[in-house]
Design a protein around this motif. Structure first.
Motif, short mmCIF file in Angstrom:
data_model
loop_
_atom_site.label_atom_id
_atom_site.label_comp_id
_atom_site.label_asym_id
_atom_site.label_seq_id
_atom_site.Cartn_x
_atom_site.Cartn_y
_atom_site.Cartn_z
N TRP A 35 0.84 -1.21 0.00
CA TRP A 35 0.00 0.00 0.00
C TRP A 35 0.87 1.25 0.00
CZ3 TRP A 35 -4.81 -0.51 -1.33
CH2 TRP A 35 -5.47 -1.73 -1.07
N MET A 36 1.99 1.20 0.73
CA MET A 36 2.93 2.32 0.72
C MET A 36 3.49 2.52 -0.69
SD MET A 36 6.47 2.67 2.91
CE MET A 36 7.63 4.01 2.58
N ALA A 37 3.86 1.42 -1.33
CA ALA A 37 4.38 1.50 -2.69
C ALA A 37 3.33 2.03 -3.65
CB ALA A 37 4.87 0.13 -3.15
N LEU A 38 2.09 1.56 -3.50
CA LEU A 38 1.01 2.02 -4.37
C LEU A 38 0.75 3.51 -4.19
CD1 LEU A 38 -1.19 1.23 -6.39
CD2 LEU A 38 -2.70 0.74 -4.45
N LEU A 39 0.79 3.98 -2.94
CA LEU A 39 0.60 5.41 -2.67
C LEU A 39 1.67 6.24 -3.37
CD1 LEU A 39 -0.69 7.78 -1.06
CD2 LEU A 39 0.89 7.22 0.81
N PHE A 40 2.92 5.79 -3.27
CA PHE A 40 4.02 6.54 -3.89
C PHE A 40 3.90 6.51 -5.41
CE2 PHE A 40 8.25 6.53 -5.83
CZ PHE A 40 8.71 7.76 -5.42
N ILE A 41 3.62 5.34 -5.97
CA ILE A 41 3.51 5.22 -7.42
C ILE A 41 2.37 6.08 -7.96
CG2 ILE A 41 2.92 3.62 -9.28
CD1 ILE A 41 4.43 1.45 -7.69
N PHE A 78 2.96 9.30 -10.33
CA PHE A 78 2.40 9.31 -11.68
C PHE A 78 1.49 10.52 -11.90
CE2 PHE A 78 -0.51 8.28 -15.07
CZ PHE A 78 0.31 7.67 -16.01
N ILE A 79 0.58 10.77 -10.96
CA ILE A 79 -0.37 11.87 -11.13
C ILE A 79 0.33 13.22 -11.15
CG2 ILE A 79 -2.31 13.08 -10.05
CD1 ILE A 79 -3.24 10.32 -9.00
N LEU A 80 1.19 13.46 -10.16
CA LEU A 80 1.83 14.76 -10.05
C LEU A 80 2.81 15.01 -11.20
CD1 LEU A 80 2.45 14.95 -6.20
CD2 LEU A 80 0.80 16.26 -7.54
N MET A 81 3.57 14.00 -11.58
CA MET A 81 4.52 14.20 -12.67
C MET A 81 3.80 14.33 -14.01
SD MET A 81 7.89 11.92 -11.74
CE MET A 81 8.89 12.81 -12.93
N PHE A 82 2.68 13.66 -14.16
CA PHE A 82 1.90 13.84 -15.39
C PHE A 82 1.36 15.27 -15.48
CE2 PHE A 82 -2.32 13.99 -17.34
CZ PHE A 82 -1.96 13.75 -18.65
N LEU A 83 0.81 15.75 -14.38
CA LEU A 83 0.29 17.11 -14.38
C LEU A 83 1.39 18.14 -14.58
CD1 LEU A 83 -2.33 16.93 -11.47
CD2 LEU A 83 -2.76 16.93 -13.93
N ALA A 84 2.58 17.82 -14.09
CA ALA A 84 3.70 18.76 -14.21
C ALA A 84 4.31 18.75 -15.60
CB ALA A 84 4.77 18.44 -13.17
N ALA A 98 10.51 7.56 -14.15
CA ALA A 98 10.98 8.03 -12.84
C ALA A 98 10.81 6.96 -11.78
CB ALA A 98 10.21 9.29 -12.43
N ILE A 99 9.69 6.26 -11.80
CA ILE A 99 9.43 5.19 -10.82
C ILE A 99 10.43 4.05 -11.01
CG2 ILE A 99 7.76 3.43 -10.14
CD1 ILE A 99 5.57 5.55 -10.91
N VAL A 100 10.69 3.68 -12.27
CA VAL A 100 11.65 2.60 -12.54
C VAL A 100 13.05 3.01 -12.11
CG1 VAL A 100 12.75 1.23 -14.35
CG2 VAL A 100 10.28 1.62 -14.41
N MET A 101 13.44 4.25 -12.39
CA MET A 101 14.77 4.74 -11.98
C MET A 101 14.91 4.71 -10.46
SD MET A 101 16.37 5.59 -14.86
CE MET A 101 15.51 4.18 -15.54
N SER A 147 15.21 10.46 -4.50
CA SER A 147 15.52 10.14 -5.90
C SER A 147 14.54 10.85 -6.83
CB SER A 147 15.48 8.63 -6.13
OG SER A 147 14.18 8.11 -5.87
N THR A 148 13.28 10.91 -6.44
CA THR A 148 12.29 11.63 -7.24
C THR A 148 12.55 13.13 -7.19
OG1 THR A 148 10.71 9.90 -6.63
CG2 THR A 148 9.82 11.85 -7.70
#
Length: 720
Positions: free
Chosen positions: A502-508, A512-518, A528-531, A579-580
């Motif tokens: 659940w922690m991983a899902l929250l971060f992913i 995804f949402i914030l970087m897509f909007l940005a 970014a998640i894979v890196m 890292s992000t």
């Protein structure tokens, strides 16, 4: 500006009160079977076992039965304050022979149970009575949970002070070197100090409503200073860049906040989201680490976006006052052309760089596949430490006393015969030694004690505990609960394992949402998640190789042991967030370049040129701030220090500066692609950089125009 400064300073002064409210506990899952069993035992029979174990060694030529030795010890014990001490069980008060004395009568034990049940009060009470327990002429050693906790707390606090004392002067010198001036270099340090003070105030407020572990202070200090330096570098660097382009201080501040400021907000939001994942876990220890980290990052970002721009507006060109002789040369080279050149070299043969790097990172992560998790024990203390030596002596000379087992609680209207048969079935479980009634039943609650054959944290003991839970309950029992240290550890690990996805899902999801909007791309967040996952894997693989498998352990002065699950989860959150953080800094300038018409390759090179120096400098400074913990006396603090050094070295150099441009080149224009419906959503909600100030001036970004159909989302426009 004044309001921020006054509130932060006054809040920090009030926040100093948090030190009197900190806890040293919170490692168990309060909803687990083990914790419920332990609570039922405590409520019914009182707390079992001693909080403090005192070991007395008779002087040479005497024994523990020598009247003079006995009289001295008994006099010391008789004077203990009753408001602090609940019970005292000693070698001299229980029937002989007993396991509280060695066969040669050279050593004797005293088990002390304190009145208080919370760890904070227990530590204070132990500090009150410890001097009184020391007997003149008789060697006195303290073992048990409370002395270990007290030693770890004191050493961690001392290590924190030492780390900051050693690292801060070096950080200040490097900041002067990096900025080329004393005034500019002092600004991130000011923000860092205020971030720590503000986080103390928030932690004090949080502690009024819930338990806060003392380790939260370490995390707040580490991240408060580290992120303040990161944000300070980014904002001050951008401000000086705008001034150098001929803009007025007012214009420079507005453009800095509208560009770098938005990146700081975005970066801080992602890091706070990563740390908020710690709040998903039931253990108050992990929640405390989340409180500390989130408080520090929030205040660091807040001060960086309010007080720092105000100071820059006041200073204007004077931000370069007290400049060093090399400042002029730096100003000419701050375009970072070297990083851009590196990026172009990587992009000529991207697969030649990407494939070997990914293979090496995966290979470094391989040792983590064989990791085992445990809990904080005396082994986190350095060899030769008095508290660790006391526990080791206790385990060696008093094996029957030191051996921990299972506390089995049977609740319900059952008979002694049924309970006895149940105890026999428990004793037949592989890995269990003996099982017997430990107390006379009370209020229809029966307490059995079962010994374990091996180390209580070994795989065999953990499996034995799980097998005991499967034993058929006695007839008439309404509930059977298995507790004890082994059960607490197993249940805690189980809770962490169930919440990690659940922690991983929250971060992913947040990434995804914030970087897509940005950035208006669906592939950039995935990349970014894979890196981040690659950086995380390599870091924990090396940490496992050292701290778990024992390679280089002697060089670092640590004892190989199972990794503490709580610290591992903390490191996961921090490494993912940091890292992000660097990914955002890097991509923000690449997207900015593309939005001004640069080609894919030129945008990547420009992003590296604009941020390479800043990211490298930020990583070096953060390594100094966090890496100082690598010299800590406490192994789990050393784990954090070494882990942060590894993560920053891997992420800020190999991953961000080489692997990212290689992957972006391989992806080509597809890296910036988004489906039509999502693109329209992003255009309405976009939070990318650009600022609120029109860019009427020439920019040094390459302007090789893309064909119209390849123009990125939002190209040529600014967010209003």
């Amino acid at each position: 500006m004044i309001a921020t400064l006054v509130l932060t300073v006054m809040g920090g002064m009030w926040g100093l009160g948090v030190f009197d409210r900190l806890s040293e506990g919170g490692f168990g899952d309060p909803t687990s079977e083990a914790v419920r069993a332990n609570k039922l035992v405590e409520d019914t029979f009182g707390r079992q076992g001693g909080d403090i174990v005192v070991m007395y060694t008779a002087p040479s030529g005497t024994t523990i039965d020598t009247p003079e030795v006995k009289a001295k010890v008994e006099k010391s014990l008789a004077g203990l304050p009753t408001d602090a001490v609940k019970t005292v069980v000693s070698y001299w008060t229980i029937p002989q022979p007993n396991p509280f004395g060695t066969a040669d009568k050279s050593k004797a034990l005293v088990a002390i149970t304190l009145q208080a049940s919370d760890s904070n009060t227990q530590l204070k009470d132990f500090a009150r009575i410890s001097d009184q327990l020391v007997v003149d002429g008789v060697q006195t050693q303290f073992a048990g949970q409370i002395p270990i906790q007290k030693t770890i707390s004191e050493m961690s606090g001392a290590d924190l002070v030492r780390a900051e004392t050693v690292s801060m002067p070096i950080v200040l010198i490097l900041l002067v070197v990096i900025f080329g001036g004393v005034v500019a270099a002092s600004l991130p340090v000011l923000v860092g100090g205020l971030a720590i003070m503000g986080s103390l105030a928030l932690l004090h407020a949080i502690s009024l409503g819930t338990e806060v572990n003392s380790f939260a202070i370490n995390v707040a200090s580490l991240l408060g200073l580290g992120m303040a330096i990161d944000y300070g570098l980014f904002i001050v660097g951008r401000f000086r860049e705008e001034l150098a382009a001929g803009r007025t201080p007012e214009q420079a501040v507005a453009r800095t906040v509208g560009s770098a400021g938005r990146t700081v907000v975005f970066s801080a939001t992602l890091l706070i989201v990563a740390l908020s994942g710690l709040l998903l876990f039931p253990q108050s220890f992990l929640k405390s680490l989340g409180y500390g980290g989130m408080s520090a990052v929030f205040v660091a970002a807040l001060v960086s976006l309010t007080l720092l721009p105000a100071l820059l507006g006041i200073l204007g060109p004077r931000v370069d006052k007290l400049a060093m002789p090399w400042r002029k040369r730096m100003a000419k080279s701050e375009s970072g052309s070297g990083w851009g050149t590196l990026g172009r070299k990587v992009m000529k043969k991207p697969a030649l760089f990407a494939i070997p790097i990914v293979a090496v990172l995966l290979a470094l992560g391989a040792p983590f596949l064989g990791v085992k998790f445990g809990e904080v024990t005396e082994k986190v203390l350095p060899e030769g430490n008095a508290a660790r030596v006391a526990v080791e002596t206790l385990n060696k000379d008093f094996p029957e006393v030191a051996k921990t087992g299972l506390d089995i609680v049977v609740k319900g209207n059952t008979s002694q015969e049924a309970v006895q048969r149940f105890a026999e079935r428990v004793g037949d479980v592989p890995g269990v030694g003996t099982a017997a009634l430990a107390q006379e039943p009370k209020n229809n609650v029966w307490l059995l004690s079962a010994t374990l054959d091996g180390d209580p944290l070994s795989d065999a003991s953990k499996q034995a505990m799980l097998d005991v839970r499967e034993v058929t309950p006695p007839l008439g029992a309404s509930e059977v609960l298995v507790g004890g240290s082994t059960a607490v550890n197993v249940d805690s690990l189980s809770a962490i394992g169930s919440k990690l996805p659940w922690m991983a899902l929250l971060f992913i999801a947040a990434t995804f949402i914030l970087m897509f909007l940005a950035f208006g791309s669906v592939l950039l967040p995935v990349k970014a998640i894979v890196m981040s996952a690659l950086s995380l894997s390599a870091t924990f693989g090396v940490l496992t190789w050292i701290f778990h498998d024992g390679h280089l352990a002697s060089l670092l002065g640590v004892t190989p042991s199972p990794l503490d699950s709580g610290i591992v989860v903390l490191m996961v959150a921090m490494i993912l967030g940091l890292s992000t953080d660097y990914e955002v800094f890097l991509l923000s300038r690449m997207v900015e370049a593309r939005n001004k018409g640069a080609s894919n390759e030129d945008a990547i090179a420009t992003g590296l040129a604009k941020t390479g120096r800043v990211i490298t400098a930020a990583a070096i400074l953060l390594i100094l701030v966090t890496g100082a913990f690598a010299f800590s006396q406490v192994a789990m603090m050393r784990f954090v220090g070494v882990g942060m050094i590894l993560a920053l070295l891997i992420d800020a150099t190999i991953v961000r500066m080489i692997l990212v441009p290689a992957v972006l080149k391989l992806l080509g224009n597809a890296a910036w692609w988004a489906p039509g419906p999502l693109r329209r959503i992003q255009e309405k909600l976009a939070i990318h950089e650009g600022g609120d100030v029109e860019d009427d001036d020439e920019d040094d970004t390459p302007t090789h125009q893309l064909p119209v159909q390849q123009q990125p989302v939002g190209a040529g426009r600014h967010l209003r």
